[in-house]
Design a protein around this motif. Sequence first.
Motif, mmCIF file in Angstrom:
data_model
loop_
_atom_site.group_PDB
_atom_site.id
_atom_site.type_symbol
_atom_site.label_atom_id
_atom_site.label_comp_id
_atom_site.label_asym_id
_atom_site.label_seq_id
_atom_site.Cartn_x
_atom_site.Cartn_y
_atom_site.Cartn_z
ATOM 1 N N ALA A 143 -8.900 -14.747 -12.152
ATOM 2 C CA ALA A 143 -7.701 -15.504 -12.524
ATOM 3 C C ALA A 143 -8.111 -16.631 -13.467
ATOM 4 O O ALA A 143 -8.995 -17.433 -13.142
ATOM 5 N N LEU A 144 -7.467 -16.683 -14.615
ATOM 6 C CA LEU A 144 -7.644 -17.787 -15.557
ATOM 7 C C LEU A 144 -6.449 -18.710 -15.390
ATOM 8 O O LEU A 144 -5.307 -18.327 -15.656
ATOM 9 N N ARG A 157 -7.978 -23.697 -6.136
ATOM 10 C CA ARG A 157 -8.591 -23.772 -4.802
ATOM 11 C C ARG A 157 -8.062 -22.679 -3.883
ATOM 12 O O ARG A 157 -8.830 -22.063 -3.133
ATOM 13 N N LEU A 158 -6.764 -22.434 -3.939
ATOM 14 C CA LEU A 158 -6.186 -21.432 -3.048
ATOM 15 C C LEU A 158 -6.615 -20.021 -3.453
ATOM 16 O O LEU A 158 -6.919 -19.185 -2.592
ATOM 17 N N VAL A 166 -12.239 -17.504 -10.219
ATOM 18 C CA VAL A 166 -11.321 -18.411 -10.901
ATOM 19 C C VAL A 166 -12.060 -19.198 -11.971
ATOM 20 O O VAL A 166 -13.192 -19.662 -11.768
ATOM 21 N N CYS A 167 -11.414 -19.340 -13.113
ATOM 22 C CA CYS A 167 -11.878 -20.261 -14.145
ATOM 23 C C CYS A 167 -10.653 -20.959 -14.723
ATOM 24 O O CYS A 167 -9.512 -20.594 -14.424
ATOM 25 N N GLY A 168 -10.879 -21.974 -15.513
ATOM 26 C CA GLY A 168 -9.777 -22.754 -16.064
ATOM 27 C C GLY A 168 -9.778 -22.741 -17.579
ATOM 28 O O GLY A 168 -10.749 -22.328 -18.218
ATOM 29 N N ALA A 169 -8.674 -23.207 -18.148
ATOM 30 C CA ALA A 169 -8.570 -23.406 -19.596
ATOM 31 C C ALA A 169 -7.881 -24.735 -19.832
ATOM 32 O O ALA A 169 -6.855 -25.031 -19.214
ATOM 33 N N GLY A 170 -8.476 -25.541 -20.696
ATOM 34 C CA GLY A 170 -7.930 -26.863 -20.985
ATOM 35 C C GLY A 170 -8.289 -27.302 -22.384
ATOM 36 O O GLY A 170 -8.772 -26.514 -23.203
ATOM 37 N N ASP A 177 -17.257 -27.560 -12.856
ATOM 38 C CA ASP A 177 -16.059 -28.227 -12.365
ATOM 39 C C ASP A 177 -15.891 -27.888 -10.886
ATOM 40 O O ASP A 177 -16.092 -26.728 -10.485
ATOM 41 N N PRO A 178 -15.522 -28.842 -10.030
ATOM 42 C CA PRO A 178 -15.469 -28.563 -8.593
ATOM 43 C C PRO A 178 -14.433 -27.531 -8.192
ATOM 44 O O PRO A 178 -14.595 -26.872 -7.158
ATOM 45 N N ASP A 179 -13.371 -27.352 -8.972
ATOM 46 C CA ASP A 179 -12.326 -26.401 -8.621
ATOM 47 C C ASP A 179 -12.352 -25.133 -9.470
ATOM 48 O O ASP A 179 -12.059 -24.044 -8.971
ATOM 49 N N PHE A 180 -12.707 -25.269 -10.738
ATOM 50 C CA PHE A 180 -12.645 -24.123 -11.645
ATOM 51 C C PHE A 180 -14.008 -23.514 -11.948
ATOM 52 O O PHE A 180 -14.084 -22.399 -12.459
ATOM 53 N N GLY A 181 -15.070 -24.234 -11.656
ATOM 54 C CA GLY A 181 -16.372 -23.765 -12.104
ATOM 55 C C GLY A 181 -16.481 -24.000 -13.597
ATOM 56 O O GLY A 181 -16.932 -25.051 -14.044
#
Length: 321
Positions: A143-144, A157-158, A166-170, A177-181
């Motif tokens: 999930a991105l 987190r969920l 899970v990874c993030g985009a910003g 990152d503690p939540d997204f890696g």
Amino acid sequence: MPDRLVVLYRGNLPPATGLIERLADTVYATEEELPLLLPGADVLLAWVTITPAIRESWPDNPEKAPRWVHASSAGVDSFLFPALVDDPGVTLTNARGVYEQPTAEYVLGLILALAKDFPGTWEHQQRREWRPRPSDSITGRTALVWGTGPIGRAIARLLRAVGMRVCGAGRSARTHDPDFGTVHGPTTLGSALADADYVVLAAPLTQHTRGMVDASALAAMKPGARLINVGRGALVDEQALVDHLADGRLAGAALDVFDQEPLPAESPLWDMPGVMISPHTAGETTGEREALIEVFLDNLTRHIEGRPLLNVVDKRRGYVT
């Protein structure tokens, strides 16, 4: 009572009006009444937030404008008009803390519904059809989460807790990152889209994010991926999304927000296979109204006592930093 407070409402007043009235000189305004009642007010409680009424009613004379505006929502895009943003004497706060966990739960529910094809199961049930069939697993799927604010973090987190990658985009890339890696920035966003099984939109609507999911972003997504939008409808080029769903490149979408709300009856999204539509309810829970007013009352007490307000929005960025 030192402050005159205007409460903008539609339909129902907020709870705890008696307490609000004991703390401030309070008047209630519909969207039609706001132009008459807003000038000269010290505080505006926007119980209605997705409306042009605030911008259209904002006093031309800055001395007549409220010094503090509280949005009973996480998103504040309706408030980011020049007269409010450019006035350094106006503080804008929001309802940060209310919607994070409910929205995360909603996103997990949407992912499960898409992976397990719950809509198809319910359709078979209505037709009294016994149709055993396999479904997708979400364990190990990627999930991105596009949008790394409090709501995006709660989602991350969920989803991690149920075994998803899970990874993030910003706006800026970072690792550990503690939540997204990993958080992807513009230079690696294309590869992140190509790797994701689910792309979850949780970004605020700003001048930088409007239309960010355009035809090129959709084309970069993995074939068979699914898009989930719980941010704002205008993050997505809806016509481009319709086109990509129609040609079968995307397996589906779960959409809670739209460029025009309510979604027009003639929109092709209503009838597209693999598309789930909900009426901007991802963050709504049975205790939402009480939680929202608690946030405001805390800040109203702080305002009266001269203490710093919580959830102050950076008006240039469009979110709480």
